[in-house]
Design an enzyme around this catalytic site. Structure first.
Site, mmCIF file in Angstrom:
data_model
loop_
_atom_site.group_PDB
_atom_site.id
_atom_site.type_symbol
_atom_site.label_atom_id
_atom_site.label_comp_id
_atom_site.label_asym_id
_atom_site.label_seq_id
_atom_site.Cartn_x
_atom_site.Cartn_y
_atom_site.Cartn_z
ATOM 1 N N GLU A 139 22.117 -18.616 -17.943
ATOM 2 C CA GLU A 139 23.403 -18.261 -17.321
ATOM 3 C C GLU A 139 24.407 -19.418 -17.303
ATOM 4 O OE1 GLU A 139 20.448 -17.475 -16.079
ATOM 5 O OE2 GLU A 139 20.424 -15.324 -15.588
ATOM 6 N N PHE A 191 14.317 -9.377 -2.331
ATOM 7 C CA PHE A 191 13.982 -9.926 -3.646
ATOM 8 C C PHE A 191 15.270 -10.269 -4.399
ATOM 9 C CE2 PHE A 191 13.168 -9.090 -8.243
ATOM 10 C CZ PHE A 191 12.381 -10.215 -8.463
ATOM 11 N N GLN A 192 15.364 -11.472 -4.891
ATOM 12 C CA GLN A 192 16.530 -11.984 -5.632
ATOM 13 C C GLN A 192 17.820 -11.917 -4.838
ATOM 14 O OE1 GLN A 192 16.363 -10.339 -9.670
ATOM 15 N NE2 GLN A 192 15.043 -12.060 -10.215
ATOM 16 N N LYS A 209 24.434 -3.942 -5.402
ATOM 17 C CA LYS A 209 24.024 -2.923 -6.374
ATOM 18 C C LYS A 209 24.500 -1.522 -5.993
ATOM 19 C CE LYS A 209 20.162 -1.362 -9.144
ATOM 20 N NZ LYS A 209 18.753 -1.556 -9.520
ATOM 21 N N MET A 267 25.025 -43.777 -21.696
ATOM 22 C CA MET A 267 25.950 -44.212 -20.646
ATOM 23 C C MET A 267 25.187 -44.800 -19.460
ATOM 24 S SD MET A 267 29.009 -44.754 -20.055
ATOM 25 C CE MET A 267 30.372 -43.816 -20.677
#
Ligand code: TPP
Length: 573
Positions: free
Chosen positions: A51, A113-114, A163, A481
Site C-alpha cells: 500500500e 478484526f482489521q 463497510k 548518507m
C-alpha cells in the site's frame, strides 16, 4: 435521479471528478467497492504490491500534474501501510485523496478484526479527514475531499468508509455536486495590494537581492511569473530542494539550490543579501541552518499561500499571504508601471561578486584517473543522455542530493522527490506513477541500494502494467548518507551503515521479467545508459558501482550560518 449503492457512488464520484487511475490494494472492508470497480471501465485500478507504493504513485501523479492522485486501501494494516505515503505527501503539501476501508459502523470501537482508528492515526498528517456516516453523503464528501486537497495550500485528505456504507443492496439517489460549499474553509485567492506595493518598492531599491523559491512556486503553477519577474529585475534566483525546476536550471541567473547541500554561491549570496524575496518556501531547518545567524543583513519579503508558514521560523519584514502566481503577476505589473528602476549598477556589482563565488567553488567534484565512477558523473550523464528533459524521481540519501545538484531541471514538475519527510522507498513507485500518466516521457528513478530495497516488490507491478521506467541504482554498498554523517561526526564509526549480502540486482530484475545491467567503469557508462533509454518498452535496472567513499558537498556546518560550509573533506569556509 439514478439510484446507486454507496460502493457504486465511490467509483462514480471518482469518475465524475475526472479520475482515470487509482492505485490500491483490496481487502475485506472494501470488497463492495472493488466489486463496483470491476463492473465499470472508466476508473482503472492499479494493483500495487504494497500500500505504501499506492500512495507514492498517487502522490507522484499529483507532483507531475498538479491534480490530486487517488489511493484506495483496506482497513487496518492496509490503512497503516499507507500512512508513510500520506505523511510524505503532507510534508510536501501534495494533493492526494486516500480512501480507506473501515470495519462496519457498529463494530467501530470494539477492536474488531482489521479495525484501526484511521481518523486518529492520520490526523496529524492530513489536511483534512472524513468519516462516511451516511451513504448518501458520499458524492458530497468526495467532491469536498478533492476541493480541499487541491485548493489553498494543497495536502492529502483521507476518506474513511465503513463497510456498511457501501452495501450493494441499499441504493440512494446519486448526483455529483457541481460546487462545494464550506463555510469554514475559504482559501485565499489574492494577496494584499498594499503589501504587494510595499514589497515591490523595496525590490526596486535592493542592492544585493536574492529570490529564494520553494515547492509553492511549482505547486502554484507560478514558474512563468517567477521567471518573468526575475528577468525583469536581473536578480539571482535560488531554489530549495522542492523548488527545483521552478526557474530554469541552466539560466545564467540561477545560482543553484540553497541550504544544507546548497551551492557555495547560493549560500554565500543568501548570507550577504540585503533583500530576500521568498516565494512558496517555508524557511525550514535544512535551508536556514541556525535561524539566529540566518541572513543577518537582509530584509525579508515572504509570499506564501499559508499564513501559518509566514514568520514561523524566520520573521518576515513584509508578509504577503496569497497564491504565488497571482501575487507575482501583480508585482510584474507594478514593476512595469513604476517610475523607479532597479539599481542596475549595484545589481551589476552584486553579480560580479556572485560570479566570483561561482568560479571559486561552483559545482566542483574531484575525479581521479581510476575508472571508479563518481556518483556526480552518473547524474551528469543522465542529464546529457536525456537532454535535461526527463522526469527524475529519487529516493533519499546521497544519490538524492547529487541528483538535485547535478541534473539541470529547466521545467517545473519534473523533479519528484520526498523533500520534507525524506522517505526512502519513495522514488521507484513515484517513477511508476509518473510513467503511467506520461507513457511517452523518459522517466528515471535515481536511487541507492538501500532505498530501492524498501519497495523493490513493485518490479512485479511494473511487469503487470507495463511500466518501462529506468532505475539508476547508485550502488555504494552502504547507506551512504548515514555513512557520511558517521565519517563527519562519529570518527568514521560506521554503525550499521554497510549493506552486506546485497542481492545480484541483475538476476533479481530478470526474475521479475525486466532488463538488468551492471556498470562498473565510467568508460562503459554512456553506452549503457543510451542503450537503457533506447529500450523504450522495457524496464531497465542499471546497477551502477560508484565510489563508496564519496561525500556530498557543500555541506553546511551544523548550527552555523548559511555561509558556514564544508566544501570538501578538508576545506571549510
Ligand atoms: C524510511 C527511511 N528510513 C531511514 C531513513 C534515514 N536515512 C536517510 S538517508 C539513508 C541512507 C540511504 O541509503 P541509500 O538508499 O543506499 O542511498 P545513498 O545515501 O547511499 O545514496 C537513511 C537510512 C530514511 N530517510 N527513510
Amino acid at each position: 435521479m439514478e439510484l446507486l449503492s454507496g460502493a457504486e457512488m465511490v467509483v462514480r464520484a471518482l469518475r465524475d471528478e475526472g479520475v482515470k487511475y487509482i492505485y490500491g490494494y483490496p481487502g475485506g472492508s472494501l470488497l463492495h467497492v472493488y466489486d463496483a470497480l470491476f463492473q465499470q471501465e472508466d476508473v482503472q485500478h492499479v494493483l500495487v504490491r504494497h500500500e505504501q507504493a499506492a500512495t507514492h504513485m498517487a502522490d507522484a501523479y499529483a507532483r507531475a500534474t498538479g491534480k490530486a492522485g487517488v489511493a484506495l486501501v483496506t482497513s487496518g494494516p492496509g490503512a497503516t501501510n499507507a500512512v508513510t505515503g500520506i505523511a510524505t505527501a503532507f510534508t510536501d503539501s501534495i494533493p492526494m485523496v486516500v480512501i480507506t476501508g473501515q470495519v462496519m459502523s457498529h463494530l467501530i470501537g470494539e477492536d474488531a478484526f482489521q479495525e484501526t482508528d484511521m481518523l486518529g492515526i492520520s490526523r496529524p498528517v492530513v489536511k483534512h479527514n472524513f468519516s462516511v456516516q451516511r451513504p448518501e453523503d458520499i458524492p458530497a464528501i468526495v467532491r469536498k475531499a478533492f476541493h480541499i486537497a487541491e485548493s489553498g495550500r494543497p495536502g492529502p485528505v483521507v476518506i474513511d468508509v465503513p463497510k456498511d456504507m457501501t452495501t450493494p443492496t441499499e441504493r440512494y439517489p446519486y448526483e455529483y455536486p457541481k460546487q462545494v460549499k464550506m463555510r469554514s474553509y475559504t482559501p485565499i485567492t489574492r494577496g494584499h495590494s498594499g503589501q504587494i506595493k510595499k514589497a515591490t518598492d523595496l525590490l526596486l531599491t535592493a542592492k544585493r537581492p536574492v529570490i529564494y523559491t520553494g515547492g509553492g512556486v511549482i505547486l502554484g503553477g507560478a514558474s512563468d511569473e517567477l521567471t518573468e519577474l526575475s528577468r525583469m529585475l536581473n536578480f539571482p534566483v535560488t531554489n530549495t530542494l522542492m523548488g527545483l525546476g521552478g526557474f530554469p536550471g541552466t539560466d545564467r541567473q540561477f545560482i543553484g539550490m540553497l541550504g544544507m547541500h546548497g551551492s557555495y554561491e547560493a549560500n554565500m549570496a543568501m548570507h550577504h543579501a540585503d533583500l530576500i524575496l521568498a516565494v512558496g518556501a517555508r524557511f525550514d531547518d535544512r535551508v536556514t541552518n541556525a535561524t539566529d545567524k540566518f541572513c543577518p543583513t537582509a530584509k525579508i519579503i515572504h509570499i506564501d499561500i499559508d499564513p501559518a508558514s509566514i514568520s514561523k521560523t524566520v520573521q518576515a519584514d513584509i508578509p504577503i499571504v496569497g497564491p504565488a502566481k497571482v501575487v507575482l503577476e501583480e508585482m510584474i505589473q507594478l514593476v512595469k508601471g513604476s517610475k523607479k528602476q532597479p539599481d542596475t549598477a549595484a545589481i551589476q556589482s552584486w553579480w560580479q561578486q556572485i560570479d566570483e563565488w561561482r568560479q571559486r567553488h561552483g559545482g566542483r567534484f574531484r575525479t581521479d584517473d581510476s575508472d571508479l565512477m563518481k556518483p556526480q558523473q552518473v547524474i551528469e550523464m543522465l542529464s546529457k543522455v536525456t537532454n535535461g528533459d526527463a522526469f527524475v524521481t529519487s529516493d533519499v540519501g546521497q544519490h538524492q542530493m547529487f541528483a538535485a545538484q547535478y541534473y539541470k531541471f529547466n521545467k517545473p514538475n519534473r523533479w519528484i522527490n520526498s523533500g520534507g519527510l525524506g522517505t526512502m522507498g519513495f522514488g521507484f513507485p513515484a517513477a511508476m506513477g509518473v510513467k503511467m500518466n506520461f507513457p511517452d516521457a523518459d522517466v528515471a528513478c535515481v536511487t541507492g541500494e538501500g532505498s530501492i530495497q524498501m519497495n523493490i516488490q513493485e518490479l512485479s507491478t511494473c511487469k503487470q502494467y507495463d511500466l518501462p521506467v529506468k532505475i539508476l541504482c547508485l550502488n555504494n554498498q552502504s547507506l551512504g548518507m548515514v555513512r557520511q554523517w558517521q565519517d563527519m561526526n562519529y570518527e568514521s564509526r560506521h554503525s550499521q551503515s554497510y549493506m552486506k549480502s546485497l542481492p545480484d540486482f541483475v538476476k533479481l530484475v530478470e526474475a521479475y521479467g525486466h532488463v538488468g545491467m551492471k556498470v562498473e567503469k565510467y568508460s562503459d557508462l554512456e553506452g549503457a545508459m543510451r542503450e537503457a533509454f533506447a529500450l523504450k518498452d522495457r524496464l531497465v535496472f542499471m546497477d551502477i558501482a560508484v565510489d563508496p567513499f564519496e561525500h556530498v558537498y557543500p555541506m553546511q556546518v551544523p548550527r552555523g550560518a548559511m555561509r558556514d560550509m564544508w566544501l570538501s573533506k578538508t576545506e571549510r569556509t
